[in-house]
Every structure is written in structure tokens, then in C-alpha cells.
Write a protein that holds these residues in place. Structure first.
Motif, PDB file in Angstrom:
ATOM      1  N   TYR A  91      90.459  46.888  43.237  1.00 38.54           N
ATOM      2  CA  TYR A  91      91.365  46.934  44.468  1.00 38.54           C
ATOM      3  C   TYR A  91      90.984  45.639  45.406  1.00 38.54           C
ATOM      4  CZ  TYR A  91      93.187  51.185  42.545  1.00 38.54           C
ATOM      5  OH  TYR A  91      93.665  52.242  41.764  1.00 38.54           O
ATOM      6  N   ARG A  92      91.788  44.999  45.995  1.00 41.19           N
ATOM      7  CA  ARG A  92      91.553  44.077  47.088  1.00 41.19           C
ATOM      8  C   ARG A  92      91.545  44.750  48.407  1.00 41.19           C
ATOM      9  NH1 ARG A  92      94.662  38.518  46.445  1.00 41.19           N
ATOM     10  NH2 ARG A  92      93.499  38.029  48.272  1.00 41.19           N
ATOM     11  N   ILE A  93      90.728  45.001  49.139  1.00 42.77           N
ATOM     12  CA  ILE A  93      90.887  45.945  50.456  1.00 42.77           C
ATOM     13  C   ILE A  93      91.060  44.671  51.688  1.00 42.77           C
ATOM     14  CG2 ILE A  93      89.279  46.926  52.184  1.00 42.77           C
ATOM     15  CD1 ILE A  93      87.643  47.802  49.726  1.00 42.77           C
ATOM     16  N   PRO A  94      92.029  44.965  52.497  1.00 41.16           N
ATOM     17  CA  PRO A  94      92.318  43.972  53.345  1.00 41.16           C
ATOM     18  C   PRO A  94      91.250  44.080  54.461  1.00 41.16           C
ATOM     19  CG  PRO A  94      94.256  45.236  53.190  1.00 41.16           C
ATOM     20  CD  PRO A  94      93.280  45.985  52.180  1.00 41.16           C
ATOM     21  N   ASN A  95      90.952  42.725  55.017  1.00 41.31           N
ATOM     22  CA  ASN A  95      89.884  42.551  55.823  1.00 41.31           C
ATOM     23  C   ASN A  95      90.385  42.256  57.356  1.00 41.31           C
ATOM     24  OD1 ASN A  95      87.454  41.875  57.356  1.00 41.31           O
ATOM     25  ND2 ASN A  95      86.423  40.736  55.570  1.00 41.31           N
ATOM     26  N   TYR A  96      90.282  43.064  58.039  1.00 44.23           N
ATOM     27  CA  TYR A  96      91.066  42.827  59.329  1.00 44.23           C
ATOM     28  C   TYR A  96      90.148  42.452  60.498  1.00 44.23           C
ATOM     29  CZ  TYR A  96      95.145  44.764  57.214  1.00 44.23           C
ATOM     30  OH  TYR A  96      96.017  45.135  56.554  1.00 44.23           O
ATOM     31  N   LEU A  97      88.664  42.043  59.930  1.00 48.45           N
ATOM     32  CA  LEU A  97      87.692  41.401  61.078  1.00 48.45           C
ATOM     33  C   LEU A  97      88.092  39.971  61.597  1.00 48.45           C
ATOM     34  CD1 LEU A  97      84.457  42.544  59.289  1.00 48.45           C
ATOM     35  CD2 LEU A  97      85.746  43.895  60.981  1.00 48.45           C
ATOM     36  N   VAL A  98      88.051  39.969  62.650  1.00 47.39           N
ATOM     37  CA  VAL A  98      88.244  38.661  63.411  1.00 47.39           C
ATOM     38  C   VAL A  98      86.917  37.966  64.185  1.00 47.39           C
ATOM     39  CG1 VAL A  98      90.629  39.084  63.714  1.00 47.39           C
ATOM     40  CG2 VAL A  98      89.138  39.881  65.670  1.00 47.39           C
ATOM     41  N   GLY A  99      86.886  36.864  64.346  1.00 51.32           N
ATOM     42  CA  GLY A  99      85.590  36.184  65.069  1.00 51.32           C
ATOM     43  C   GLY A  99      84.410  36.542  64.647  1.00 51.32           C
ATOM     44  N   ASN A 100      83.488  36.898  65.585  1.00 53.47           N
ATOM     45  CA  ASN A 100      82.124  37.057  65.052  1.00 53.47           C
ATOM     46  C   ASN A 100      82.055  38.810  64.904  1.00 53.47           C
ATOM     47  OD1 ASN A 100      81.209  34.763  65.730  1.00 53.47           O
ATOM     48  ND2 ASN A 100      81.261  35.133  67.899  1.00 53.47           N
ATOM     49  N   GLN A 101      83.073  39.304  64.585  1.00 49.13           N
ATOM     50  CA  GLN A 101      82.939  40.864  64.167  1.00 49.13           C
ATOM     51  C   GLN A 101      82.391  40.867  62.876  1.00 49.13           C
ATOM     52  OE1 GLN A 101      87.077  42.303  64.463  1.00 49.13           O
ATOM     53  NE2 GLN A 101      86.634  43.181  66.397  1.00 49.13           N
ATOM     54  N   SER A 102      81.429  42.212  62.790  1.00 49.93           N
ATOM     55  CA  SER A 102      80.863  42.412  61.566  1.00 49.93           C
ATOM     56  C   SER A 102      80.897  44.039  61.479  1.00 49.93           C
ATOM     57  CB  SER A 102      79.366  42.018  61.521  1.00 49.93           C
ATOM     58  OG  SER A 102      78.579  42.726  62.585  1.00 49.93           O
ATOM     59  N   ALA A 103      80.769  44.447  60.307  1.00 46.69           N
ATOM     60  CA  ALA A 103      80.866  45.653  59.786  1.00 46.69           C
ATOM     61  C   ALA A 103      79.404  46.506  59.801  1.00 46.69           C
ATOM     62  CB  ALA A 103      81.372  45.966  58.374  1.00 46.69           C
ATOM     63  N   SER A 104      79.500  47.679  60.514  1.00 46.84           N
ATOM     64  CA  SER A 104      78.256  48.581  60.780  1.00 46.84           C
ATOM     65  C   SER A 104      78.315  49.492  59.688  1.00 46.84           C
ATOM     66  CB  SER A 104      78.090  49.062  62.074  1.00 46.84           C
ATOM     67  OG  SER A 104      79.227  49.933  62.305  1.00 46.84           O
ATOM     68  N   ALA A 105      79.443  49.772  59.058  1.00 46.52           N
ATOM     69  CA  ALA A 105      79.670  50.922  57.901  1.00 46.52           C
ATOM     70  C   ALA A 105      80.846  50.764  57.146  1.00 46.52           C
ATOM     71  CB  ALA A 105      79.633  52.419  58.407  1.00 46.52           C
ATOM     72  N   LEU A 106      80.812  51.044  55.950  1.00 50.42           N
ATOM     73  CA  LEU A 106      82.208  51.042  55.079  1.00 50.42           C
ATOM     74  C   LEU A 106      82.078  52.524  54.459  1.00 50.42           C
ATOM     75  CD1 LEU A 106      84.488  49.467  53.655  1.00 50.42           C
ATOM     76  CD2 LEU A 106      82.932  48.773  51.856  1.00 50.42           C
ATOM     77  N   SER A 107      83.212  53.004  54.536  1.00 45.60           N
ATOM     78  CA  SER A 107      83.739  54.198  53.999  1.00 45.60           C
ATOM     79  C   SER A 107      84.907  54.128  53.042  1.00 45.60           C
ATOM     80  CB  SER A 107      83.828  55.429  55.098  1.00 45.60           C
ATOM     81  OG  SER A 107      84.263  56.595  54.565  1.00 45.60           O
ATOM     82  N   ILE A 108      84.750  54.798  51.937  1.00 41.82           N
ATOM     83  CA  ILE A 108      86.008  54.831  50.775  1.00 41.82           C
ATOM     84  C   ILE A 108      86.422  56.175  50.431  1.00 41.82           C
ATOM     85  CG2 ILE A 108      86.930  53.982  48.946  1.00 41.82           C
ATOM     86  CD1 ILE A 108      84.924  51.295  49.128  1.00 41.82           C
ATOM     87  N   SER A 109      87.325  56.930  50.784  1.00 42.02           N
ATOM     88  CA  SER A 109      87.480  58.322  50.046  1.00 42.02           C
ATOM     89  C   SER A 109      88.585  58.136  49.158  1.00 42.02           C
ATOM     90  CB  SER A 109      87.681  59.224  51.302  1.00 42.02           C
ATOM     91  OG  SER A 109      88.882  58.901  52.181  1.00 42.02           O
ATOM     92  N   LEU A 110      88.593  59.106  47.970  1.00 39.16           N
ATOM     93  CA  LEU A 110      89.393  59.197  47.083  1.00 39.16           C
ATOM     94  C   LEU A 110      89.395  60.427  46.334  1.00 39.16           C
ATOM     95  CD1 LEU A 110      88.272  56.595  44.381  1.00 39.16           C
ATOM     96  CD2 LEU A 110      86.848  57.475  46.063  1.00 39.16           C
TER      97      LEU A 110
END
Length: 301
Positions: free
Chosen positions: A158-177
Motif C-alpha cells: 500500500y502507498r501511505i499518503p505522506n502529509y508532512l510539510v516543510g521540516n516536519q519529521s515523524a517521531s512515531a509510526l503506527s499501523i493497526s489492522l
């Protein structure tokens, strides 16, 4: 976790109507237990404990995993939730969205790539999509409407939409299913090694204990007669490593995924033919199984 007090959530609410289940929760608050240890602590048979654990697991309160023991495999049980709030008035559940989180739900049929081998197939809430056990129908335009898909080996991505902008970065990623193994018809004792990957990096391999069909899934359409429901799992990648339902599976940290604005995220669910337990994958959307949700992805800033 917040739960509306409605008949739709009886599987969760009924978990607290039993003294035994509440005592089991009290014990697991201290540490994980296997079935035998719970049986000994409560003075009950392993068969009775197993039935109670199944109810707690289906409700999403307890997580289990099969581990190698001195006498074969053993099922380790641990609390999946830290807290649960009962909501008596629906208006009390209305909250402003967390501005530090970006959440998207991916329908199970909206995969961007696949490679599957029979047994395999797709179904919407109304009908089968294409023919059974013919991988060509995973290219059928109707695949985007699938709320259930299954395959004996291979992968869906699956392609996960990435809505980060500018200098934003991810501190955590969670996937539930919600998912389980895939056996012809169904087989409650059918282990499968299911691997989760993001951006080509394998994060964790979880062994599902079976393909569940001995009783109807809460949201499964009445016309469907095979696999009925799966187990609800949450994959989390943080600064401390990769976890499934709070249990660490690898040391891969969120920074190693290098998630940045403008970067595509690719999430793959696979069962390799070379796996010790090549038992396939069944994947449930909000119209099938016990949990009314699709693949839910949350990126925390």
C-alpha cells in the motif's frame, strides 16, 4: 481507548462480566503470563483459561503470541490496552483531533502492488470480486472495493499518503489492522509467519496462530461462509524500536525509515514461501471481521 456503551460493542463490554476475566487482567497488569501460568494462578483448567483469553483477545484487550517452550509451543498473553473509557453519551466522545498526529484509513482493496499465489481472492461486502484462486483478478478494477482479501503466499503493498510539510519529521509510526492466516475454507490451527515492511525495510515478523472461521465475525456479511474474522494487531515504530501490541519485535527505529516531507511511504504485508510457517494472509476491512476499521495509519510528529 474509548468505547461507546452500545450493543455494537458487546464483545468488549462482556469481558468485564466475568470475575475470572477481571482476575486475569489483574494478573497480566503485573507481567505477561502463558496459559499454564494463568491456569495455575487461578486454579482452573487450561481449557477454561484459553476460552477466556480468546474473548479478551477478540475484544482487543489482550494480545497473544506463540513462543517456543520446554514442551513445545506456549501462548504468551499480555495486556494490549493501558486504559479503557466507557462513553455513555456519544457527545462526550467528540474531541478535537490531535494536531501532532496525521491519521489516514486505507481500504484493504486499495493496494498499489501485489504478488499472490492461490488460494487467493477478493470480496466486497456484497459479492466476490472475480474468480476464486485466480491472481489475475487482483488487477480487476473492482479490487478497490474489496473489504476482504486473502492469499496463500506473496504480498500486498500500500502507498501511505505522506502529509508532512516543510521540516516536519515523524517521531512515531503506527499501523493497526485486522488479519489472520489463510487456509482452504478455514483452519483455527494454521500458523503463518506474516512480515510487515515499510519502504522496503522488514520491520517485524509475527506468527498468526490460525485462520478463524468456527464462528461468525461480528461485522462479516451473512452470505460469507469461509474465514470470519482475524486478530487486531498494532505495529508501532518509535525511537525505541519496532513493536507489535507493545511487545518489541526488532530494534529498527523510526529514524531509520527516514520519513520526510515529500517522501512516499510503502507498507507491505507478506507471507514468504520460504517462511517456517507459510500459512498465508487474510486481511479484513471495516465490512468484515470483528473490528469496523480499515488499515489505520498514524504518523506522530
Amino acid at each position: 481507548m474509548k468505547v461507546d456503551v452500545t450493543t455494537a460493542n458487546m464483545r468488549i463490554l462482556e469481558c468485564f462480566s466475568s470475575d475470572t476475566r477481571v482476575r486475569m487482567i489483574e494478573l497480566m497488569n503485573e507481567k505477561p503470563y502463558n496459559i499454564g501460568e494463568l491456569a495455575e494462578a487461578l486454579g482452573l483448567s487450561s481449557a477454561i483459561i484459553t476460552k477466556h483469553i480468546l474473548k479478551l483477545e477478540e475484544a482487543g484487550i489482550v494480545a497473544t503470541e506463540n513462543l517456543a517452550g520446554k514442551r513445545g509451543t506456549q501462548k504468551r498473553c499480555s495486556l494490549k490496552l493501558d486504559q479503557l473509557t466507557l462513553v455513555l453519551r456519544s457527545s462526550a466522545a467528540e474531541e478535537q483531533p490531535d494536531q501532532n498526529q496525521l491519521t489516514v484509513d486505507l481500504p484493504v482493496g486499495q493496494y498499489s502492488a501485489y504478488e499472490v499465489r492461490p488460494t487467493c481472492g477478493l470480496a466486497s461486502t456484497e459479492k466476490l470480486i472475480g474468480m476464486l484462486d485466480d491472481p489475475r483478478y487482483f488487477d480487476d478494477p473492482g479490487h478497490t472495493k474489496a473489504d476482504l482479501l486473502w492469499f496463500a503466499s506473496g504480498f500486498v503493498e500500500y502507498r501511505i499518503p505522506n502529509y508532512l510539510v516543510g521540516n516536519q519529521s515523524a517521531s512515531a509510526l503506527s499501523i493497526s489492522l485486522e488479519l489472520c492466516s489463510e487456509a482452504p475454507k478455514y483452519n483455527d490451527n494454521w500458523p503463518s509467519d506474516i512480515t510487515f515492511s515499510v519502504n522496503g525495510m522488514d520491520l517485524a515478523t509475527w506468527t498468526c496462530p490460525g485462520d478463524f472461521g468456527s464462528r461468525r465475525g461480528q461485522f462479516t456479511p451473512s452470505w460469507w461462509v469461509d474465514t470470519q474474522y482475524g486478530l487486531h494487531k498494532t505495529l508501532s515504530i518509535t525511537d525505541n524500536g519496532t513493536f507489535i501490541d507493545g511487545v518489541q519485535f526488532s530494534g529498527t527505529r523510526i529514524g531509520q525509515l527516514n520519513i520526510r516531507a515529500g517522501q512516499e511511504l510503502r507498507f507491505r504485508i507478506s507471507c514468504l514461501e520460504t517462511a517456517v510457517h507459510c500459512g498465508g494472509v487474510s486481511l479484513f476491512g471495516k465490512g468484515f471481521g470483528n473490528y469496523p476499521q480499515d488499515i489505520r495509519v498514524t504518523i506522530t510528529l
